[in-house]
Write a protein that holds these residues in place. Sequence first.
Motif, PDB file in Angstrom:
ATOM      1  N   VAL A   1       0.831  -1.226   0.000  1.00 13.18           N
ATOM      2  CA  VAL A   1       0.000   0.000   0.000  1.00 13.18           C
ATOM      3  C   VAL A   1       0.853   1.259   0.000  1.00 13.18           C
ATOM      4  O   VAL A   1       0.357   2.336  -0.321  1.00 13.18           O
ATOM      5  N   GLU A   2       2.136   1.132   0.378  1.00 12.01           N
ATOM      6  CA  GLU A   2       3.000   2.317   0.416  1.00 12.01           C
ATOM      7  C   GLU A   2       3.857   2.477  -0.848  1.00 12.01           C
ATOM      8  O   GLU A   2       4.787   3.296  -0.863  1.00 12.01           O
ATOM      9  N   CYS A   3       3.554   1.714  -1.884  1.00 11.75           N
ATOM     10  CA  CYS A   3       4.269   1.869  -3.155  1.00 11.75           C
ATOM     11  C   CYS A   3       4.217   3.325  -3.610  1.00 11.75           C
ATOM     12  O   CYS A   3       3.212   4.012  -3.423  1.00 11.75           O
ATOM     13  N   THR A   4       5.311   3.771  -4.258  1.00  5.74           N
ATOM     14  CA  THR A   4       5.345   5.141  -4.768  1.00  5.74           C
ATOM     15  C   THR A   4       4.590   5.211  -6.097  1.00  5.74           C
ATOM     16  O   THR A   4       4.482   4.206  -6.807  1.00  5.74           O
ATOM     17  N   PRO A   5       4.063   6.403  -6.431  1.00  6.17           N
ATOM     18  CA  PRO A   5       3.358   6.545  -7.707  1.00  6.17           C
ATOM     19  C   PRO A   5       4.325   6.402  -8.887  1.00  6.17           C
ATOM     20  O   PRO A   5       5.522   6.650  -8.743  1.00  6.17           O
ATOM     21  N   ASP A   6       3.802   6.002 -10.041  1.00  4.32           N
ATOM     22  CA  ASP A   6       4.608   5.873 -11.251  1.00  4.32           C
ATOM     23  C   ASP A   6       5.103   7.254 -11.688  1.00  4.32           C
ATOM     24  O   ASP A   6       4.455   8.266 -11.386  1.00  4.32           O
ATOM     25  N   GLY A   7       6.243   7.291 -12.354  1.00  2.48           N
ATOM     26  CA  GLY A   7       6.727   8.539 -12.938  1.00  2.48           C
ATOM     27  C   GLY A   7       7.800   9.248 -12.136  1.00  2.48           C
ATOM     28  O   GLY A   7       8.193  10.350 -12.478  1.00  2.48           O
ATOM     29  N   ARG A   8       8.298   8.635 -11.075  1.00  2.00           N
ATOM     30  CA  ARG A   8       9.310   9.314 -10.251  1.00  2.00           C
ATOM     31  C   ARG A   8      10.736   9.103 -10.752  1.00  2.00           C
ATOM     32  O   ARG A   8      11.655   9.808 -10.332  1.00  2.00           O
ATOM     33  N   LEU A   9      10.936   8.107 -11.606  1.00  3.63           N
ATOM     34  CA  LEU A   9      12.278   7.848 -12.145  1.00  3.63           C
ATOM     35  C   LEU A   9      12.403   8.531 -13.507  1.00  3.63           C
ATOM     36  O   LEU A   9      11.407   8.805 -14.161  1.00  3.63           O
ATOM     37  N   PRO A  10      13.641   8.812 -13.945  1.00  6.03           N
ATOM     38  CA  PRO A  10      13.795   9.594 -15.183  1.00  6.03           C
ATOM     39  C   PRO A  10      13.341   8.850 -16.431  1.00  6.03           C
ATOM     40  O   PRO A  10      13.453   7.636 -16.514  1.00  6.03           O
ATOM     41  N   ASP A  11      12.845   9.634 -17.393  1.00  6.21           N
ATOM     42  CA  ASP A  11      12.414   9.129 -18.693  1.00  6.21           C
ATOM     43  C   ASP A  11      13.566   9.356 -19.667  1.00  6.21           C
ATOM     44  O   ASP A  11      13.943  10.505 -19.945  1.00  6.21           O
ATOM     45  N   ALA A  12      14.114   8.254 -20.185  1.00  4.45           N
ATOM     46  CA  ALA A  12      15.319   8.311 -21.023  1.00  4.45           C
ATOM     47  C   ALA A  12      15.112   9.053 -22.335  1.00  4.45           C
ATOM     48  O   ALA A  12      16.071   9.434 -22.997  1.00  4.45           O
ATOM     49  N   ALA A  13      13.860   9.263 -22.721  1.00  4.34           N
ATOM     50  CA  ALA A  13      13.571   9.939 -23.991  1.00  4.34           C
ATOM     51  C   ALA A  13      13.683  11.455 -23.869  1.00  4.34           C
ATOM     52  O   ALA A  13      13.652  12.160 -24.873  1.00  4.34           O
ATOM     53  N   GLN A  14      13.811  11.964 -22.623  1.00  2.00           N
ATOM     54  CA  GLN A  14      13.783  13.416 -22.421  1.00  2.00           C
ATOM     55  C   GLN A  14      15.180  13.999 -22.184  1.00  2.00           C
ATOM     56  O   GLN A  14      16.166  13.283 -22.164  1.00  2.00           O
ATOM     57  N   GLY A  15      15.214  15.338 -22.014  1.00  2.78           N
ATOM     58  CA  GLY A  15      16.483  16.054 -21.958  1.00  2.78           C
ATOM     59  C   GLY A  15      16.805  16.650 -20.596  1.00  2.78           C
ATOM     60  O   GLY A  15      16.307  16.200 -19.551  1.00  2.78           O
ATOM     61  N   ALA A  16      17.655  17.682 -20.612  1.00  3.27           N
ATOM     62  CA  ALA A  16      18.240  18.236 -19.389  1.00  3.27           C
ATOM     63  C   ALA A  16      17.187  18.779 -18.412  1.00  3.27           C
ATOM     64  O   ALA A  16      17.321  18.587 -17.197  1.00  3.27           O
ATOM     65  N   ASP A  17      16.144  19.442 -18.912  1.00  2.00           N
ATOM     66  CA  ASP A  17      15.139  20.007 -17.994  1.00  2.00           C
ATOM     67  C   ASP A  17      14.462  18.908 -17.181  1.00  2.00           C
ATOM     68  O   ASP A  17      14.285  19.029 -15.963  1.00  2.00           O
ATOM     69  N   HIS A  18      14.100  17.851 -17.869  1.00  2.00           N
ATOM     70  CA  HIS A  18      13.445  16.726 -17.198  1.00  2.00           C
ATOM     71  C   HIS A  18      14.396  16.070 -16.189  1.00  2.00           C
ATOM     72  O   HIS A  18      14.009  15.791 -15.050  1.00  2.00           O
ATOM     73  N   VAL A  19      15.640  15.831 -16.609  1.00  2.00           N
ATOM     74  CA  VAL A  19      16.617  15.203 -15.709  1.00  2.00           C
ATOM     75  C   VAL A  19      16.756  16.060 -14.448  1.00  2.00           C
ATOM     76  O   VAL A  19      16.761  15.541 -13.323  1.00  2.00           O
ATOM     77  N   ARG A  20      16.848  17.387 -14.616  1.00  2.00           N
ATOM     78  CA  ARG A  20      16.951  18.267 -13.437  1.00  2.00           C
ATOM     79  C   ARG A  20      15.696  18.183 -12.576  1.00  2.00           C
ATOM     80  O   ARG A  20      15.789  18.085 -11.350  1.00  2.00           O
ATOM     81  N   ASP A  21      14.514  18.217 -13.196  1.00  2.00           N
ATOM     82  CA  ASP A  21      13.268  18.123 -12.408  1.00  2.00           C
ATOM     83  C   ASP A  21      13.284  16.882 -11.527  1.00  2.00           C
ATOM     84  O   ASP A  21      12.954  16.945 -10.335  1.00  2.00           O
TER      85      ASP A  21
END
Length: 285
Positions: free
Chosen positions: A131-151
């Motif tokens: 029940v304490e699993c983290t929501p999807d989307g917290r790890l980096p998306d390899a298709a994106q660039g520097a702004d996403h990596v920084r976020d």
Amino acid sequence: SKQQDSTTPSWKKVDYAGVYKDIAALLEDENYDDGSYGPVFLRLAWHASGTYDCKSHTGGSSGCTIRHAPESEHDANAGLEVARRRLEPLKKKHPNISYGDLYTLAGVVAVQELGGPTVKWRPGRVDKQAVECTPDGRLPDAAQGADHVRDIFYRMGFGDQEIAALVGAHALGRCHTDRSGYDGPWNASPTAFTNFFYTELLDNTWVPKKWTGPMQFVDKQSGAFMMLPADMAFKTDPRFRAYVERYARDQDAFFADFANAFAKLLELGVSFPEDAPLYRFKTLD
Ligand code: DDH
């Protein structure tokens, strides 16, 4: 005595140097990938930890929710069951270790035994339920660039220098079409911890791979090595690139900065027992 046994917290009943040795003994297998489980152990430790959100203080390696669905089934975690399955016999052999401690220690073993720096590590993570699993989307998306990596990495509490040091882990291992969809290793020695991520990134001309798979880069000269779109951000973004140039020139600087940033990653969101000792494990030989 029995009395002492029931009052001693389970994390204190574990021989961590023994677990380190047992993990190290599981690394080599000539029939798996490039001959070592080290790279996938390191990726498991990182994905178990990299879900941390410093604002809500949720995620991180402490609860080890990565072993439960739905988190285990998030796209970013595809293929990590390979590492979990390989480590499972050690949970049986050392029943008092938490999964959070086992998986993070496996990352330390991988870095050290494949020739990287000594990484400080502490025990005491306490596993949590699904029940304490983290929501999807917290790890980096390899298709994106520097702004996403920084976020993504600023959310964990890292700065640019730490991010640039951490991504040097992409000297190890490879991409698998049946896991991430991407294909190939970053360099010719994927089972050695080196500063080759930086040297390859700077020294090669990277061109889009001609295939029907996801957009990625290959080195123009041999076509044998790869970069993710997110990796290329470390060449094109000037602030990241300054660190890349330093780490390409100076492997010792990379090792020192990686060791600090990686130890921090493994501790994000963990409240350790006050008397948890800090280990610096010796490599096997
Ligand atoms: Fe990574 N990584 N990673 N990575 N990673 C992949 C493989 C490995 C990104 C995407 C991918 C880090 C940062 C990033 C390792 C360690 C670390 C794969 C391929 C993708 C995709 C998976 C597969 O197909 O098997 C992205 C994006 C980032 C980023 O934006 C910065 C970090 C910080 C680490 C770390 O350990 C500190 C390792 C090791 C692998 C190789 C795994 C293997 O099985 O081999």
